[in-house]
Design a protein around this motif. Structure first.
Motif, PDB file in Angstrom:
ATOM      1  N   LYS A 207       0.834  -1.208   0.000  1.00 14.72           N
ATOM      2  CA  LYS A 207       0.000   0.000   0.000  1.00 14.72           C
ATOM      3  C   LYS A 207       0.870   1.259   0.000  1.00 14.72           C
TER       4      LYS A 207
ATOM      5  N   GLU B  21       2.290   1.744  -3.404  1.00 15.33           N
ATOM      6  CA  GLU B  21       1.291   2.315  -4.321  1.00 15.33           C
ATOM      7  C   GLU B  21       1.181   3.826  -4.116  1.00 15.33           C
TER       8      GLU B  21
ATOM      9  N   ALA C  92       2.153   6.698  -6.820  1.00 14.31           N
ATOM     10  CA  ALA C  92       1.196   7.748  -7.176  1.00 14.31           C
ATOM     11  C   ALA C  92       1.850   9.124  -7.030  1.00 14.31           C
TER      12      ALA C  92
ATOM     13  N   VAL D 138      -6.031   8.346  -3.820  1.00 11.97           N
ATOM     14  CA  VAL D 138      -6.038   7.154  -2.960  1.00 11.97           C
ATOM     15  C   VAL D 138      -7.093   7.231  -1.869  1.00 11.97           C
TER      16      VAL D 138
ATOM     17  N   GLN E 127       7.210  -0.532  -9.148  1.00  9.26           N
ATOM     18  CA  GLN E 127       6.151  -0.741 -10.136  1.00  9.26           C
ATOM     19  C   GLN E 127       6.060  -2.202 -10.533  1.00  9.26           C
TER      20      GLN E 127
ATOM     21  N   VAL F 258       4.414  -4.164  -7.601  1.00  9.54           N
ATOM     22  CA  VAL F 258       2.964  -3.944  -7.525  1.00  9.54           C
ATOM     23  C   VAL F 258       2.255  -4.678  -8.662  1.00  9.54           C
ATOM     24  N   ASN F 259       2.813  -4.599  -9.879  1.00  6.70           N
ATOM     25  CA  ASN F 259       2.205  -5.293 -11.019  1.00  6.70           C
ATOM     26  C   ASN F 259       2.153  -6.803 -10.791  1.00  6.70           C
TER      27      ASN F 259
ATOM     28  N   GLU G 129      -0.514  -7.652  -8.192  1.00 12.32           N
ATOM     29  CA  GLU G 129      -1.870  -7.555  -8.743  1.00 12.32           C
ATOM     30  C   GLU G 129      -2.188  -8.763  -9.622  1.00 12.32           C
TER      31      GLU G 129
END
Length: 304
Positions: A9, A12, A16, A30, A74, A77-78, A81
């Motif tokens: 989190k 992320e 951002a 967010v 990045q 996180v990718n 997900e």
């Protein structure tokens, strides 16, 4: 070991900020207060034990370390997900998108009927439709690029990893141009066409397999004038008098320039049009809805 202050989190929120460059804009994106966003970035620095931003009053300026982290963050996180998506699929939790593969020859009636019924069952669902050969579609299903495929089978699937839902059975016939010497015949013996020229689909299509099976039964190798990569080109070439072919009865409505004539019993061949999906995904609500619609399609044809 990764410090407990470093969380997905916070990464992320960090990404951002690197993209937007404003605490206020990140806060809006967010759904957290500016103070919470600032605290997340500061605790991320503490977990990394290095400075990511230079502070000039309320302004944060990214340092070289921040740009280095952004690339790796990045990716992390990718990957997270994608992993979550796959785990949910395996566990039977549906997503908002379903990727379906189909043969070109099923796009006149079968696939539109299935998709309309599926959308009525699950109005929020988005469907991606991929057209191709049996070989390509099955590979896409095995690779995870497709969630389900609707293809033709010459025999029931013996792959224990798959669930098959039959939709209908189709007969393979002689495709001839209008006005051919065989026009109006109740059935034809392939041996009568030994000296004719033929047009075929490339390898990997179920209709190509049906073609080869029929001529093995007839006991001779046909003279092939041309091989094409899609069924629409084949239909047009037959309609233009370029040669004959063997095609499933379902394509009759694609062209008024060809006639489909039944084959004599020794060369008869059938395709079972079936929905295939992975057994590991059988609890997926989207696939359950598609399977139910496929069974309804089968039942509707039986009642005609």
């Amino acid at each position: 070991m990764i410090d407990e202050e470093i969380t997905l989190k916070k990464l992320e929120i960090f990404l951002a900020f690197m993209r937007l460059g404003s605490l206020a804009r990140v806060s809006e994106e967010v759904g957290q207060s500016v103070v919470s966003v600032h605290r997340a970035l500061h605790s991320l620095e503490e977990g990394l034990r290095c400075q990511l931003f230079a502070r000039e009053g309320r302004k944060l300026t990214a340092q070289p370390a921040a740009f280095a982290l952004a690339t790796h963050a990045q990716r992390a996180v990718n990957e997270a997900e994608e992993g979550i998506r796959k785990v949910r699929e395996i566990a039977g939790f549906n997503s908002g998108r379903l990727r379906i593969g189909s043969l070109y020859s099923l796009t006149l009636r079968c696939i539109p009927h299935l998709l309309m019924g599926l959308k009525l069952r699950r109005t929020e669902l988005h469907v991606d439709l991929t057209l191709g050969s049996n070989k390509d579609l099955l590979q896409g299903l095995a690779d995870g690029r497709l969630d389900a495929v609707v293809i033709g089978l010459q025999a029931p699937s013996d792959d224990g990893r798959l669930i098959a839902v039959p939709l209908f059975e189709d007969e393979v016939r002689l495709a001839a141009p209008l006005g051919s010497p065989y026009a109006g015949a109740r059935q034809v013996d392939l041996r009568q066409l030994r000296h004719e020229q033929w047009i075929t689909l490339g390898a990997g299509f179920v209709t190509s397999d049906s073609f080869n099976h029929a001529f093995r039964q007839a006991g001779f190798a046909p003279e092939t004038a041309m091989q094409v990569g899609d069924i629409f080109s084949l239909i047009n070439l037959v309609g233009s008098g370029m040669g004959y072919s063997l095609l499933p009865a379902r394509v009759a409505e694609y062209s008024a320039r060809i006639e489909l004539i039944p084959l004599a019993a020794p060369y008869a061949s059938h395709q079972v049009i079936s929905l295939l999906m992975l057994k590991s995904r059988e609890r997926d609500p989207n696939l359950l809805a598609l399977a139910a619609e496929s069974r309804m399609f089968d039942n509707a044809r039986d009642k005609r």
